[in-house]
Design a protein around this motif. Structure first.
Motif, short mmCIF file in Angstrom:
data_model
loop_
_atom_site.label_atom_id
_atom_site.label_comp_id
_atom_site.label_asym_id
_atom_site.label_seq_id
_atom_site.Cartn_x
_atom_site.Cartn_y
_atom_site.Cartn_z
N GLY A 54 52.15 44.94 44.62
CA GLY A 54 53.41 45.54 45.01
C GLY A 54 53.54 46.91 44.35
N PRO A 55 54.76 47.43 44.22
CA PRO A 55 54.97 48.74 43.61
C PRO A 55 54.44 48.78 42.17
N PHE A 56 53.80 49.89 41.83
CA PHE A 56 53.24 50.04 40.49
C PHE A 56 53.05 51.50 40.14
N GLN A 57 52.76 51.73 38.86
CA GLN A 57 52.38 53.04 38.32
C GLN A 57 51.09 52.82 37.52
N GLY A 58 50.12 53.69 37.71
CA GLY A 58 48.86 53.57 36.98
C GLY A 58 47.69 53.68 37.93
N MET A 59 46.52 53.28 37.45
CA MET A 59 45.29 53.33 38.24
C MET A 59 45.37 52.34 39.41
N PRO A 60 44.61 52.59 40.49
CA PRO A 60 44.54 51.60 41.57
C PRO A 60 44.21 50.21 41.00
N ALA A 61 44.73 49.18 41.65
CA ALA A 61 44.66 47.84 41.08
C ALA A 61 44.08 46.83 42.06
N CYS A 62 43.79 45.66 41.54
CA CYS A 62 43.36 44.54 42.38
C CYS A 62 44.48 44.26 43.38
N VAL A 63 44.10 43.98 44.62
CA VAL A 63 45.11 43.80 45.66
C VAL A 63 45.61 42.37 45.72
N ARG A 64 44.73 41.39 45.58
CA ARG A 64 45.12 39.99 45.69
C ARG A 64 44.63 39.20 44.49
N ILE A 65 45.50 38.33 43.97
CA ILE A 65 45.16 37.50 42.83
C ILE A 65 45.55 36.06 43.15
N PRO A 66 44.59 35.14 43.16
CA PRO A 66 44.92 33.73 43.40
C PRO A 66 45.77 33.15 42.27
N LEU A 67 46.67 32.24 42.61
CA LEU A 67 47.45 31.55 41.59
C LEU A 67 46.50 30.83 40.65
N GLY A 68 46.80 30.92 39.35
CA GLY A 68 45.98 30.26 38.36
C GLY A 68 44.80 31.09 37.88
N ARG A 69 44.58 32.26 38.47
CA ARG A 69 43.43 33.09 38.09
C ARG A 69 43.91 34.33 37.35
N GLY A 70 43.26 34.65 36.25
CA GLY A 70 43.64 35.81 35.45
C GLY A 70 44.99 35.59 34.78
N VAL A 71 45.44 36.62 34.09
CA VAL A 71 46.71 36.53 33.38
C VAL A 71 47.87 36.44 34.37
N CYS A 72 47.85 37.30 35.40
CA CYS A 72 48.94 37.28 36.39
C CYS A 72 49.00 35.96 37.14
N GLY A 73 47.86 35.50 37.61
CA GLY A 73 47.82 34.25 38.37
C GLY A 73 48.22 33.05 37.54
N THR A 74 47.86 33.07 36.24
CA THR A 74 48.22 31.97 35.35
C THR A 74 49.72 31.98 35.05
N ALA A 75 50.26 33.15 34.74
CA ALA A 75 51.71 33.25 34.49
C ALA A 75 52.50 32.83 35.72
N ALA A 76 52.01 33.23 36.90
CA ALA A 76 52.69 32.87 38.15
C ALA A 76 52.64 31.36 38.38
N LYS A 77 51.48 30.78 38.22
CA LYS A 77 51.33 29.34 38.46
C LYS A 77 52.18 28.52 37.49
N GLU A 78 52.18 28.94 36.22
CA GLU A 78 52.92 28.20 35.19
C GLU A 78 54.38 28.63 35.11
N GLN A 79 54.74 29.71 35.80
CA GLN A 79 56.09 30.28 35.78
C GLN A 79 56.61 30.45 34.36
N ARG A 80 55.76 31.09 33.55
CA ARG A 80 56.16 31.41 32.18
C ARG A 80 55.53 32.74 31.78
N THR A 81 56.21 33.45 30.89
CA THR A 81 55.71 34.73 30.40
C THR A 81 54.49 34.52 29.55
#
Length: 162
Positions: free
Chosen positions: A68-95
């Motif tokens: 979605g909206p961001f500032q910085g270098m180009p980024a990964c477009v899709r992240i599966p739930l449970g994968r990486g820091v973003c996917g893990t935080a999303a799946k577990e719904q915790r910071t």
């Protein structure tokens, strides 16, 4: 009304100002993309020692996060739930605060310069909307003060959604 400010680099001084500015920017605006765009720009401007600030939004049909909206270098477009820091935080719904991303099993390296990361889930009425993701080129950049302030900002953004 938004008023540009000089930031000090102090969490204690800058977060209240950034939070106040965000409130002014999103007040009465229900459009999520507009609010996330302004929030990412504000965080990019106001936080010191970061190299990426932005959002991933939940694609319910595909079960993954999409850039979605961001500032910085180009980024990964899709992240599966449970994968990486973003996917893990999303799946577990915790910071998640990750002091050293290279020590995080399954870390997705979109920017090789990133060393630490904080990810805050965005939840509305019990449903995952997406995540706020901020990266830093320094290890141990983020702490509980960042977590508290960023969770308040995410809550403010979610409160504007209809």
């Amino acid at each position: 009304m938004f008023t540009p400010t000089m930031y000090t680099g102090s969490r204690e001084k800058d977060y209240p100002v950034i939070t106040q500015q965000l409130s002014a920017l999103i007040d009465g605006e229900p459009n999520l993309i507009a609010n996330l765009a302004n929030a990412s720009a504000l965080l990019w401007q106001g936080l010191k020692n970061i190299n990426w600030a932005g959002f991933y939004l939940m694609d319910v049909a595909k079960g993954e996060l999409v850039l979605g909206p961001f500032q910085g270098m180009p980024a990964c477009v899709r992240i599966p739930l449970g994968r990486g820091v973003c996917g893990t935080a999303a799946k577990e719904q915790r910071t998640l605060i990750v002091p050293d991303v290279h020590a995080f099993a399954g870390h997705i390296a979109c920017d090789a310069a990133s060393r630490s990361e904080i990810v805050v889930p965005m939840v509305k009425d019990g449903k995952l909307v997406g995540v706020l993701d901020i990266d830093s080129p320094l290890t141990d950049r983020f702490n509980e003060d960042d977590q508290v302030a960023l969770e308040k900002m995410v809550a403010a953004i979610m409160s504007e959604l209809v």
